[in-house]
Design a protein around this motif. Structure first.
Motif, PDB file in Angstrom:
ATOM      1  N   CYS A 171       0.870  -1.173   0.107  1.00  0.00           N
ATOM      2  CA  CYS A 171       0.026  -0.095   0.014  1.00  0.00           C
ATOM      3  C   CYS A 171       0.865   1.147   0.122  1.00  0.00           C
ATOM      4  O   CYS A 171       1.855   1.256   0.359  1.00  0.00           O
ATOM      5  CB  CYS A 171      -0.901   0.003   1.279  1.00  0.00           C
TER       6      CYS A 171
ATOM      7  N   GLN B 154     -12.853   4.396  -3.090  1.00  0.00           N
ATOM      8  CA  GLN B 154     -13.010   4.637  -4.645  1.00  0.00           C
ATOM      9  C   GLN B 154     -12.389   3.604  -5.420  1.00  0.00           C
ATOM     10  O   GLN B 154     -11.275   3.228  -5.268  1.00  0.00           O
ATOM     11  CB  GLN B 154     -12.119   5.950  -4.665  1.00  0.00           C
ATOM     12  N   THR B 155     -12.896   3.018  -6.281  1.00  0.00           N
ATOM     13  CA  THR B 155     -12.428   1.940  -7.206  1.00  0.00           C
ATOM     14  C   THR B 155     -12.214   2.742  -8.616  1.00  0.00           C
ATOM     15  O   THR B 155     -12.769   3.729  -8.838  1.00  0.00           O
ATOM     16  CB  THR B 155     -13.552   0.971  -7.529  1.00  0.00           C
ATOM     17  N   ARG B 156     -11.365   2.273  -9.210  1.00  0.00           N
ATOM     18  CA  ARG B 156     -10.919   2.755 -10.606  1.00  0.00           C
ATOM     19  C   ARG B 156     -10.934   1.927 -11.611  1.00  0.00           C
ATOM     20  O   ARG B 156     -10.923   0.799 -11.515  1.00  0.00           O
ATOM     21  CB  ARG B 156      -9.567   3.564 -10.504  1.00  0.00           C
TER      22      ARG B 156
ATOM     23  N   PRO C 207      -3.696  -2.245  -3.974  1.00  0.00           N
ATOM     24  CA  PRO C 207      -3.703  -2.784  -5.308  1.00  0.00           C
ATOM     25  C   PRO C 207      -5.070  -2.974  -5.928  1.00  0.00           C
ATOM     26  O   PRO C 207      -5.780  -3.093  -5.104  1.00  0.00           O
ATOM     27  CB  PRO C 207      -2.925  -4.212  -5.112  1.00  0.00           C
ATOM     28  N   ALA C 208      -4.985  -3.088  -7.144  1.00  0.00           N
ATOM     29  CA  ALA C 208      -6.335  -3.024  -7.788  1.00  0.00           C
ATOM     30  C   ALA C 208      -7.061  -4.380  -7.352  1.00  0.00           C
ATOM     31  O   ALA C 208      -6.258  -5.376  -7.212  1.00  0.00           O
ATOM     32  CB  ALA C 208      -6.233  -3.086  -9.135  1.00  0.00           C
ATOM     33  N   LEU C 209      -8.284  -4.456  -7.231  1.00  0.00           N
ATOM     34  CA  LEU C 209      -9.244  -5.498  -6.894  1.00  0.00           C
ATOM     35  C   LEU C 209      -8.833  -6.043  -5.376  1.00  0.00           C
ATOM     36  O   LEU C 209      -9.503  -7.170  -4.811  1.00  0.00           O
ATOM     37  CB  LEU C 209      -8.889  -6.944  -7.710  1.00  0.00           C
ATOM     38  N   THR C 210      -8.330  -5.282  -4.403  1.00  0.00           N
ATOM     39  CA  THR C 210      -8.107  -5.607  -3.115  1.00  0.00           C
ATOM     40  C   THR C 210      -9.542  -5.451  -2.548  1.00  0.00           C
ATOM     41  O   THR C 210     -10.105  -4.331  -2.780  1.00  0.00           O
ATOM     42  CB  THR C 210      -7.210  -4.859  -2.325  1.00  0.00           C
ATOM     43  N   ASP C 211     -10.092  -6.276  -1.704  1.00  0.00           N
ATOM     44  CA  ASP C 211     -11.667  -6.444  -1.193  1.00  0.00           C
ATOM     45  C   ASP C 211     -11.456  -5.640   0.310  1.00  0.00           C
ATOM     46  O   ASP C 211     -10.856  -5.953   1.072  1.00  0.00           O
ATOM     47  CB  ASP C 211     -11.933  -7.682  -0.762  1.00  0.00           C
TER      48      ASP C 211
ATOM     49  N   THR D  70      -3.634   4.039  -0.816  1.00  0.00           N
ATOM     50  CA  THR D  70      -3.728   3.150  -1.947  1.00  0.00           C
ATOM     51  C   THR D  70      -3.426   1.909  -1.840  1.00  0.00           C
ATOM     52  O   THR D  70      -2.308   1.535  -1.350  1.00  0.00           O
ATOM     53  CB  THR D  70      -2.860   4.000  -3.037  1.00  0.00           C
TER      54      THR D  70
END
Length: 93
Positions: A40, A91-93, A67-71, A65
């Motif tokens: 992070c 906030q998802t990107r 990693p992508a797809l972290t629940d 911040t």
């Protein structure tokens, strides 16, 4: 690829789920369970992030911040070292 991840996300954090459990005396206590450990980055709140927090009636001192797809949801806390942060917005990107 791993070196890139460590450069952009230099910290390690724990995603912690918090639940209320019986304290054995008729009351409730919090129990924490680490559900994931991920890379992070923690930083100051930007103007846009402050606007989002204000619209949610929340205060935000940091942006974390992951990693992508972290629940992660508002039911989690994020622990970085000895510091613990309440999740107020995802906030998802």
């Amino acid at each position: 690829a791993r070196a890139d991840l460590e450069m952009t996300l230099p910290e390690t954090c724990s995603i912690v789920e918090v639940a209320s459990v019986s304290d054995g005396a008729g009351g409730q206590a919090e129990a924490e369970n680490v559900v994931a450990t991920v890379r992070c980055r923690i930083g100051p709140v930007s103007g846009r992030d402050a606007q989002i927090a204000a619209s949610l009636d929340a205060s935000a001192d940091h942006v974390i911040t992951l990693p992508a797809l972290t629940d992660v949801t508002a039911r989690h806390r994020i622990r970085i070292g000895s510091r613990s942060f309440e999740v107020t917005y995802v906030q998802t990107r």
